[in-house]
Design an enzyme around this catalytic site. Sequence first.
Site, short mmCIF file in Angstrom:
data_model
loop_
_atom_site.label_atom_id
_atom_site.label_comp_id
_atom_site.label_asym_id
_atom_site.label_seq_id
_atom_site.Cartn_x
_atom_site.Cartn_y
_atom_site.Cartn_z
N LYS B 80 0.85 -1.20 0.00
CA LYS B 80 0.00 0.00 0.00
C LYS B 80 0.88 1.25 0.00
O LYS B 80 1.91 1.29 0.69
CB LYS B 80 -0.91 -0.02 1.23
N SER B 155 -9.86 2.28 2.84
CA SER B 155 -8.96 2.95 1.94
C SER B 155 -8.07 2.00 1.14
O SER B 155 -7.58 2.37 0.08
CB SER B 155 -8.04 3.89 2.74
N SER B 179 -9.88 -0.27 6.96
CA SER B 179 -9.31 -0.13 5.62
C SER B 179 -8.65 -1.38 5.06
O SER B 179 -8.32 -1.44 3.87
CB SER B 179 -8.28 1.01 5.59
#
Lengths: 513, 518
Positions: B80, B155, B179
């Site tokens: 990420k 997210s 997330s």
Amino acid sequence: MATTTTTEVTIPFVEALAAYEPVLGLEVHVELNTATKMFCGCATEFGAEPNSQVCPVCLGLPGALPVLNEKGVESAIRIGLALGCEIAPWCRFARKNYFYPDMPKNFQTSQYDEPISHDGHLDVELEDGSTYRVEIERAHMEEDTGKSLHIGGATGRIHGATHSLVDYNRAGIPLIEIVTKPMVGAGERAPEVARAYVAALRDIVKALGVSDARMDQGSMRCDVNVSLMPKGADRFGTRSETKNVNSLRSVERAVRYEIERHAAVLASGGSVVQETRHWHEDTGVTTSGRVKSDADDYRYFPEPDLVPIAPSAELVESLRATLPENPALRRRRLQSSWGYSDLEMRDVVNAGLVETIGETVAAGASPAGARKWWSGEVARRANAAGTDVVPYAASVGVTAAHVAELEGLISSGRLNDRMARDVWDGVLAGEGTPTQVADARGLRLVEDSGAIEGAVEKVIAANPDIATKVRDGKVQAAGALIGQVMKELKGQGDAAAVRALILARLTGAPSAE
Amino acid sequence: MTDLIRLTADEMADALAAKDISSLELTRAHLERIAAVDGGVHAFLHVDGEGALAAARTIDERRSAGEALPRLAGVPIGVKDVMATKGLPTTCGSKILQGWVPPYDATLVTRLRQSGLPILGKLNMDEFAMGSSTEHSAYGPTHNPWDLERIPGGSGGGSAACVGSYQAPLAIGTDTGGSIRQPAAVTGTVGTKPTYGGVSRFGLVALASSLDQAGPCTRTVLDAALLHEVIGGYDPMDSTSIDAPVPPVVEAARRADVSGMRIGIVRELTGEGFQAGVQKRFDEAVEHLVDAGAEVVEVSCPSFTYALAAYYLILPSEASSNLARFDAMRYGLRVWPSDDASAEQVMAATRAAGFGDEVKRRIILGTYALSSGYYDAYYGSAQKVRRLIYDDFASAFERADVLVSPTSPTTAFRFGEKMTDPMSMYLQDIATIPANLAGVPGMSVPSGLADEDGLPAGFQILAPATRDERLYAVGAALEQRLDAAWGGPLLDRAPTLASAFSGAMGSSYADARDGEGR
Ligand SMILES: [Zn+2]
């Protein structure tokens, strides 16, 4: 370096004090001398190449996290203990949020409502021998910011600068901020109390070995808060905060100036503005800085990246056991061992010379000699340069060893007092050690007794009238003869020996003991 | 060997260890997959083909030299874009960090490199991890592999979509309020938020420091455990890191044993507000666990009702401070409003131009919540609620070994559906937020496809702090039974993307892509 600020109206100190009672508050920042920064492993060396002692943590790079320096916490606790504070069994860091380019994270990791130590006091000795107790509100830990250098302006201030450079070497260096409670009742001695307090604090942190406490290098910095209230009032007036007052002399002068300025404002029916002010060392005045308002909201909240600090009672007690002798008590002990009068000791203390004289005596000088050289010529020159003795000595490279060496040259009979002063001039001018200066200048007492006797005979023969007076008992007339003999010897004679020889020659008194 | 990418990470590790395949082949296969499908999915913000291949080569050489290597050595991974990666752009999905290349690796990334996992690139996310759909990424959204018109969750939608579309078997996500788990739920993948402090946060660009936690995003529970073991454990660089060994997650995943385990159904996290099909799959999953020998108890956590409100005070407060450092002074975007602008003006102009609306919304919220005079009412009260939630968990875990709920109240929604209504977007995390507030570990595993839309739903498992292994025991047991019932993994039923995109992009695509806006 002309400052273009207008001088504000002041009224004489004595008049100010006749009408108003000053209230002081001092905030002193002490930079700890830990080997590494508060929250990362970077070195803390002073004067290193800009931005050479930085890492992702102290640069506040995205993702970097702080790790607490345990040594810094121990130093904080020791300072708290030395100031008679209570040590919090549990406390936290907080974030103080505001934007400034020299603050890498745009928040300062500090302590807010949970300081590591609080509620202490420090008794400071004043010139007249009395003691004033300064109540300490708190001594908390925080990190230093980077250092901005403004380029292109006239005064080094941001105003008028074309650009600024920031050195982050200082960012993250551990600081202890020591905040007093309001200091009342000092009256006309308020400036002296402020100076004595800062000096006492400096002595303590130096004795603790936790900081260099060099005001000239910024490792000890002082903010001075002053307010006045009418005599007999019980509510404090509005205060001004004068930032970065960075010498003992300036602390005293800034307090005095602010009292005079506040008094003028109040006496003319005005009201004091709550603001930060800048101290100008050169002109001895403060000028208006930023007006404090409700907009100053630092949005403190507990720092989530650090865990709470909970020093055990055992740790606190073990640190208490490492506390050095209280500097005030130590001073009394040293005074009696050095044989100084109260007045002499006070001069030494006020000049910040206790440690220096201690070192000089340890290096072999007599206490009287050590005091004579440090409080004499060095102090006079420091004063002329507008600075304190110790930083002055450091700036010209004069050390305790130099004084001890000079003393040795006198006691071994190589130099007389006048020659020693010459040598000292040379040392202060950076010409080397006393021996080097004496050698270079060819200064050495004449040890050849034949040469001295020859000169005495010559002068007596040339001054029969004076010689007769001396023979007839007017001993003070010998002074003229001594002066001439010394001249013959080009100043390199031992005046006492010359005098004894003349008297022996003319009156039959014993020439040597 | 076209099926290489469809192996689990565990199977890939076996094949690598047996030298049936090389890491170079495996990594290349994934880079080809990225080139083929990521034009449509947009999971990656930056692909580092060269770096991944070099790492793969090194691992292959070490393996052929006879070196004993970590279990996942040679298995590629995506990270990420919120984790600092030395030499690789790290944008957090924000314009304000465009072009920033960190000079250091996050501890987690260091561990991936030390364990020999080639890093394929950086994965898309909502800007600074604020969002539940990736629609708040400054570089355009990621698309759900099940339906490219729908959101992949957020997210960490990039991480979930990446593993869900076989662009990598493993990915790193971060979970501040869900997330990792919510994207896993809506993409039919597995995601774990470890115990707070279980995985180092050093190098994780902070959203809300007291809530953020990095964890694994995978297609199977065992793969998540294997990755959890690599990235977990004490880190002296993170003061909030737990100084204890990683819980025995791999062993628990392999045993998949729930016999005698007490499964607590949280009354406040079921029923009303949850999509019917999501709820139905959840109820069936509970039945499967009972069949496997678990016992069901119902628990109540009344304070969970206030979790969302507390979360949206604590998170913005911490975020407003964490994001203050993006000021154009030292790195990232710098906007000059005029030639002679002051530092303050440059800061303001840069932040105005560099942050998206959602980020600004939360900075403003947090700044307000921390203001003097409001602190006690907002931040202070929220911390009290947080304490109550912690207490609710403590008493619930006296009655149950794990707690379960649907992960997300709905399946994946369509792009734009919730963009004008932040509150309905925030409600996506209603079931996942309590775990972050209390620091307990949580996992989402697929529970099946909702009847009404045929889209994946997630089953959430929560365990007491530091007992992460329980997530894996329950998750693996459920996975086993559901896979058996479905006749294979749920993802087998996802559309094959390759045909839709192959040929559309040249093979140089992977090298040419960067974090530039789309
Ligand atoms: Zn550093």
